[in-house]
Design a protein around this motif. Structure first.
Motif: not given
Length: 302
Positions: A291-302
């Motif tokens: 969900r975070l990868l789809e809805t935010s600008d966070l990277s995979v590492d984050d």
């Protein structure tokens, strides 16, 4: 997708009386969703011998007094009643109208008799609740739609509910997850009866994958709490876990928050949710990362 385990009666065991394996009875109830109801009718009720698919004989049976209504307000009249189940070697319950209502006692008795006489019994989606009410899933692995798996596990604690699987084949009793997973299971039945070539030909006609693999139902499960968890003492612990997935904690921490031993917590958690707590925790963390990868600008590492 689980296959039959050791010690389970095979689906090829001897049938009693007039029952024939190629005779498939589909048991319909009023109020059932039309999509699930139509799946076994499409798979087993259409002659596709020209495509290399062996023919089944289909008996559409009313599980209660008709006429039967479906979602959308359509009215159905089944050509057969419960008495026709005595000829079927395979019986499919494609859906049940409400997981909070008990199925008709006459239908339950007919399913028990059919199973006792060697018939293969299949429950698609919420049809698993009808099989469980008949006691046919006691001591067996089974699945249903992931939304209803916790309810099935809590109401029928003798059933080994696995909410991750698209379908479970336990030999003479088979169950599937929601909606399209019913197609997966019906194709699996054709594959078991007549081989991969026949199942592949049927899949091509239906324009569906001949096999679906990967994450099973796990890829669809959301973060919402199970319907029946609200009044359970574990609800607070589950809620805390969902709100703190970014923190480092394990199942021992959850058991301590519930004031239970790890063993007791594991048993109670599985009964409540239909899943082992560690598997549930891993799944929820993966879903949150998705969900975070789809809805935010966070990277995979984050």
């Amino acid at each position: 997708m689980l296959a039959a385990g050791p010690g389970v009666l095979s689906s090829s065991r001897k049938l009693a009386g007039r029952r024939r394996r190629e005779t498939v009875a589909v048991l319909l109830f009023s109020g059932a969703p039309i999509f699930e109801s139509s799946i076994p009718l499409s798979v087993f009720g259409v002659d596709r011998q020209d495509a290399g698919v062996p023919r089944y004989r289909l008996l559409v049976c009313a599980g209660e007094e008709g006429p039967l209504t479906t979602t959308g307000g359509l009215t159905l009249t089944a050509p057969y009643g419960l008495e026709a189940l005595s000829r079927a070697g395979t019986i499919v319950v494609p859906a049940w109208r409400s997981i909070s209502q008990p199925p008709p006692v006459e239908a339950i008795a007919a399913l028990r008799k059919a199973h006792h006489e060697g018939a293969r019994i299949i429950g698609l989606c919420t049809g698993a609740f009808v099989l469980a009410a008949a006691g046919l899933l006691d001591g067996r692995p089974a699945t249903t739609h992931w939304m209803y798996a916790p309810t099935l596990a809590k109401r029928y604690p003798r059933v080994h509910v696995d909410p991750r699987e698209l379908f479970v084949d336990d030999g003479d009793v088979l169950t599937s997850a929601g909606t399209a997973a019913g197609i997966d299971l019906c194709l699996h039945v054709v594959r078991s009866d007549h081989g991969a070539e026949a199942a592949n030909a049927l899949a091509r006609r239906l324009v569906v994958p001949n096999r679906r693999g990967g994450g099973g139902q796990a890829q669809y499960i959301d973060q919402s709490l199970p319907e029946e968890i609200g009044n359970d003492p574990l609800a607070e612990v589950v809620t805390w876990a969902l709100e703190n997935l970014n923190q480092q904690f394990d199942v021992e921490v959850l058991a301590a928050r519930a004031y239970m031993s790890r063993r007791t917590f594991d048993r109670r958690f599985r009964t409540l949710t239909g899943s082992a707590p560690l598997q549930w925790l891993i799944t929820q963390r993966v879903l949150q990362a998705q969900r975070l990868l789809e809805t935010s600008d966070l990277s995979v590492d984050d």
